[in-house]
Design an enzyme around this catalytic site. Structure first.
Site, short mmCIF file in Angstrom:
data_model
loop_
_atom_site.label_atom_id
_atom_site.label_comp_id
_atom_site.label_asym_id
_atom_site.label_seq_id
_atom_site.Cartn_x
_atom_site.Cartn_y
_atom_site.Cartn_z
N HIS A 10 3.86 17.49 -3.00
CA HIS A 10 4.10 16.30 -5.18
C HIS A 10 3.67 16.99 -6.04
O HIS A 10 3.54 16.25 -6.89
CB HIS A 10 4.70 15.10 -4.53
N ASP A 57 4.10 17.69 3.29
CA ASP A 57 3.97 17.08 1.52
C ASP A 57 2.10 18.06 1.73
O ASP A 57 1.44 17.30 0.78
CB ASP A 57 3.28 15.48 1.84
N SER A 116 -3.95 11.51 -4.61
CA SER A 116 -2.84 11.93 -3.98
C SER A 116 -3.39 14.19 -3.64
O SER A 116 -4.23 14.36 -4.29
CB SER A 116 -1.42 12.88 -4.18
#
Ligand code: ARG
Length: 721
Positions: free
Chosen positions: A85, A220, A656
């Site tokens: 992402h 991810d 992230s």
């Protein structure tokens, strides 16, 4: 006596337990603040291996990736791991309907095949304390004056620490709500190339349904590389640039971990507010969060309707949609958790305790009554601000149109020169090209119509831009009817010069303020913005400055109240490098439910829904999973491929892509999310329920190697077997 000592031991162990998981520690202070606790929890590294300014250390392998993520260097040729992402926008931009890397995945089998990406990364060079200098400049100032002086002082220090020729940037970060100021010095690299990414059905498996939740079966990750000039300097993209020779590359572990093992995370948490006032919590629960959620809900619905119909629109809107959806679910969940744990009540209790200490101390005793007043003065107007940002500017057309107010200003200001106008026009033309690339007219037109109607219905009448609504009523009729706004929006989209190349060119060649002011998109945007700027922005600035002053004094008081504890406090997240240490750990989210510390390929297959928007899978994955072709990546204890795991680490958005490291500093996973039960984590850390969700590095390598066939990437890594 005996009883007492048992109680004492219990108390001490409770305190150290609470301390261990919570905390986003400054890497330069690890040695002084928490190193011993880290060792007690299982760390096997020296202080210098964690952070050093003389020798290479782990901190040299951690980067700011793009605008708001973390990444890490994993090879001596500048290879970067981060989240899917985080690379999403770059992958969508590199994709077309014919070469749909977002849908199908992509792996460069040689450096020649890597795809230049429009983003940059930053390495942290050093951190220095500039508190004295800033405090001297701010002495005696409060309110908006203080904020203004603070911004000027910081700008001057930033400049002193920066060297544009070397791509070096100093950025001062106010910590502890402005009680401490550190300058972080970075070096920026801007030749970044896409090396590999799994298909979206792996990288975003589970979509928004599973987002912010455990158990989670998402791969991810994405892979990039940083390049430098042939003489070893940061440089803009050039075909003959060479891979960066990094100071530090993280070793990658194939060994896995057990429930309870040590885990630490380096990265760039964006923002927390752990000492938010009870008034701020009420404001979030009652006004800010629900307003944001209702407006995003509406925008997402219109965007999704178009994305589903057409793969080209899906690619065009994918990245913006994902960003809006991510924080739509976050703020919705945050409200629920704040209510469930009565965070308001918790804050009130902490404030009552503080008040007892503060009574009779002039600097502190009126903090809460002043704070309450600041909120009371601002609250009646606060919804307007959310509706402006998330509603009016939630339309890409109106957001762009509002930026043309700078062109207007250049044209109408006294003493403005032709050169000023030309500069503003050129910037507007470039921004228009970027806006048009991502503009989907159908969804945007629906957003404009509904955002205007929602503003009309949900914002207090006395705050409306009155003549604007009057004129719609005059030309289109009943302001309570949906049809009115639909017709009006349709006319805006038909006639604005922003969406009409020939009208736009005519305006550029002969810029005229009255033409701009008559444009329907511009006039909507400017009606809402000018009404805001004239009447409510000044109130917001007064509130913001008061909130800033009171927050700073509250925190100063908290540190003065308990000077021993103050030595072991960590500052709120400010998108500066932090380290969190904790453990891999299962949890019980609610009565009778136990969540294991890992989830596996078995669960991926259980969630599979053929053809689904969020739960489809690549055929190759299903086939290899059924053959149990897991190679060296299998977890022997679980006798399966582990996909993801959870830890007690304290992270937030911005982390992230962060590396999850074992006790020896080897990479075991990438952090990519937080769990639903702890969505209140920005304002209150829950020591029992907070978990970080991480993709297992062995799943990442399996996807690259077995699914992607990119053994070239695996060969670059330093594997610990
Ligand atoms: N919640 C994640 C974060 O903020 C982002 C997850 C992206 N995936 C998604 N389905 N939207 O870091």
């Amino acid at each position: 006596m005996k009883k007492f000592s048992i109680v004492l031991v219990l108390l001490v162990s409770l305190v150290s337990k609470a301390l261990a998981d919570e905390g986003m520690w400054l890497p330069l202070l690890l040695g002084q603040q928490v190193y011993n606790d880290m060792v007690k929890r299982g760390l096997k590294l020296t202080k210098d291996q964690l952070y050093s300014i003389n020798k290479s250390s782990i901190k040299d392998g951690i980067i700011i990736f793009g605008g708001g993520c973390t990444g890490e260097i994993v090879s001596n040729e500048g290879l970067i791991f981060t989240n899917h992402h985080c690379g999403y926008d770059a992958v969508a931009s590199a994709s077309s309907v014919e070469h749909n890397y977002l849908r199908d995945g992509f792996y460069a089998k040689s450096k020649q095949e890597e795809i230049p990406a429009d983003l940059d990364v930053q390495f942290l060079l050093k951190i220095e304390d500039v508190t004295k200098e800033v405090e001297t400049a701010l002495a005696g100032l409060t309110g908006t004056d203080r904020l203004k002086k603070q911004a000027e002082t910081i700008a001057a220090i930033n400049q002193r620490y920066s060297d544009p020729a070397q791509f070096i940037e100093g950025r001062v970060s106010p910590l502890f709500k402005g009680n401490q100021f550190l300058v972080f010095v970075y070096q920026r690299y801007s030749d970044i190339r896409l090396v590999g990414v799994p298909p979206e059905s792996v990288g975003k498996f589970g979509g928004d349904t599973d987002n912010w939740e455990w158990p989670r079966h998402t791969g991810d990750f994405s892979v990039f590389r940083v390049y430098m000039s042939k003489d070893g300097k940061p440089a803009k993209y050039a075909a003959d640039n060479i891979p960066l020779k990094p100071k530090y590359a993280l070793p990658v572990s194939l060994k896995g971990y057990k429930d309870g093992d040590y885990a630490m995370i380096y990265g760039y948490p964006g923002s927390t507010n752990r000492y938010e006032s009870s008034f701020g919590i009420r404001q979030k629960i009652d006004i800010n969060n629900p307003s944001l959620v209702e407006l995003r809900d509406m925008r997402l619905k219109y965007m999704f309707a178009e994305m589903k119909k057409d793969p080209a629109v899906k690619l065009q809107l994918a990245s913006s949609y994902a960003g809006i959806a991510n924080y739509w679910k976050f703020f919705d969940g945050e409200t629920k958790q704040l209510l469930k744990y009565d965070v308001y009540g918790q804050k009130k209790a902490a404030e009552a305790k503080f008040q007892q200490w503060a009574n009779g101390k002039a600097d502190y005793e009126h903090i809460f009554s002043d704070w309450e007043k600041a909120y009371n003065d601002w609250r009646p107007y606060s919804k307007y601000r959310v509706y402006l940002i998330e509603g009016i500017f939630g339309s890409p057309l109106l957001a762009y149109a509002s930026s043309l107010m700078q062109v207007e200003a250049a044209m109408v200001q006294k003493g403005g020169t032709a050169a000023d106008i030309k500069k503003a026009i050129e910037a507007a033309d470039r921004a228009r090209a970027a806006f048009l690339k991502e503009e989907n007219k159908t969804s945007d037109q629906n957003i404009v119509a509904t955002a205007l109607q929602m503003f009309y219905s949900n914002i207090d009448k006395s705050q409306h831009p009155i003549s604007f609504f009057e004129s719609i009523k005059g030309s289109y009729g009943d302001l309570k009817s949906e049809e009115t706004y639909k017709k009006y929006a349709s006319d805006i989209f038909k006639t604005t010069m922003i969406l009409d190349d020939s009208k736009w060119k005519a305006f550029l060649s002969n810029p005229d303020a009255t033409v701009l002011q008559a444009d329907p998109a511009f006039s909507v945007a400017s009606a809402f913005v000018k009404n805001w700027q004239g009447k409510y922005l000044p109130k917001y600035q007064v509130f913001n400055a008061a909130n800033n002053d009171l927050g700073r004094r509250y925190l100063k008081g908290i540190m003065a109240m308990d000077t021993v504890k103050a030595k072991k406090m960590y500052p709120d997240a400010t998108f500066t490098m932090r380290v969190s240490f904790g453990n891999v750990k299962s949890y019980n989210p609610r009565d009778a439910v136990h969540y294991d510390y890992v989830c596996t390929m078995k669960g991926v297959l259980e969630k599979y829904v053929p053809g689904d928007y969020e739960f489809d899978l690549p055929p190759a994955l299903i086939e290899k999973a059924k053959q149990r072709d897991f190679g060296p990546y299998i977890d022997k204890a679980k006798n399966d491929l582990v996909v993801a795991f959870i830890t007690t680490n304290d992270i937030t958005g911005g982390n992230s892509g962060s590396p999850v490291l074992d006790a020896y500093g080897n990479l075991i996973g990438l952090a990519f999310d937080g769990n639903y039960e702890a969505l209140s984590h920005q304002v209150a850390f829950d020591k029992d329920l907070n978990r970080t969700i991480c993709v297992d590095i062995r799943y990442v390598l399996w996807c690259i190697d077995k699914l992607g066939g990119a053994s070239n990437i695996i060969k670059e890594l330093k594997l610990i077997k």
